[in-house]
Design an enzyme around this catalytic site. Sequence first.
Site, short mmCIF file in Angstrom:
data_model
loop_
_atom_site.label_atom_id
_atom_site.label_comp_id
_atom_site.label_asym_id
_atom_site.label_seq_id
_atom_site.Cartn_x
_atom_site.Cartn_y
_atom_site.Cartn_z
N ILE A 63 63.96 19.66 -41.48
CA ILE A 63 65.40 19.25 -41.44
C ILE A 63 65.61 18.77 -39.80
O ILE A 63 65.06 19.30 -38.93
CB ILE A 63 66.27 20.36 -41.84
N TYR A 123 69.02 16.46 -37.39
CA TYR A 123 70.04 16.04 -37.36
C TYR A 123 70.19 14.44 -36.80
O TYR A 123 69.37 14.02 -35.92
CB TYR A 123 71.07 16.51 -36.32
N HIS A 124 71.02 13.54 -37.49
CA HIS A 124 71.22 12.19 -36.68
C HIS A 124 72.90 12.29 -36.48
O HIS A 124 73.71 12.56 -37.34
CB HIS A 124 70.84 11.25 -37.79
N GLY A 129 59.59 10.74 -38.56
CA GLY A 129 59.40 11.23 -39.88
C GLY A 129 59.28 9.71 -40.86
O GLY A 129 60.16 9.14 -40.86
N ALA A 147 63.74 8.80 -34.16
CA ALA A 147 65.24 8.97 -33.85
C ALA A 147 65.10 9.57 -32.47
O ALA A 147 64.42 10.51 -32.20
CB ALA A 147 65.77 10.13 -34.62
N CYS A 181 63.51 20.30 -37.24
CA CYS A 181 62.08 20.18 -37.67
C CYS A 181 61.23 21.23 -38.26
O CYS A 181 60.13 21.50 -38.18
CB CYS A 181 60.92 19.32 -36.63
#
Length: 233
Positions: free
Chosen positions: A84, A86-87, A149, A162, A178
């Site tokens: 997992i 976040y963006h 990723g 990212a 992550c």
Amino acid sequence: MQQRDKAYSLDLGLIDYTAARDLQLKIVEDRKTGLLDKDVFLIMEHAPVFTQGLRGGKDHLKVSEAFLASRNIPLVHIERGGDITYHGPGQLIIYPIVHLRAGHWRVVSFVESLEEIMIRIARDWGIQAERSSINRGIWVGYSKLGSVGIAVRRSISFHGLALNINTDLEPFQWINPCGLTGVAVTSLQQLKHQEISLPAVRERARIHIRTIFNKDLEMISLVDLERLLHFKY
């Protein structure tokens, strides 16, 4: 001097994650069939979103989905590797849709090339970042500055990197980034104690893509790319 292949470069600005993913899948399909004869580098920021890769489980989400809904932040399950993350706005996102076999890329060296783009951007702003055996991406000390990723379909890569530039770091506290516990996340803004010019970062990113991937980048608009994809279906 070795002649460079050509590739498209498209700056999408701030775009919803689902719209960007749908665009990637269209490009992947045309690269896979050979109807699109150039690789494509999509550069963008995302509206706030959490994405969960193939290795991800909700055990690394430290808040409820109801909490995320109250903040209007979706949780999207996707096909890239990793856990997992976040963006959000202020983050440099690059999705290279690249024909790995045609470019003689092995997956590991391809991932390392994405890390190298981020390392060189950090260096442009006087930050010494490096890879770590802890996890893919780039790190400054024990703080993660950028993530990688990817997914691969019939030798075509998508998803990508990212890099935290002026990113709000609070949402990273709501997850184990992550899938890692006890890991700090940082940004260029935090490290430099000043806001960083995103247009300047995007320009440096294109320079490093040209060098690392040995590509001449042809700038293309979203309208022209969609027209190109539409005509080929």
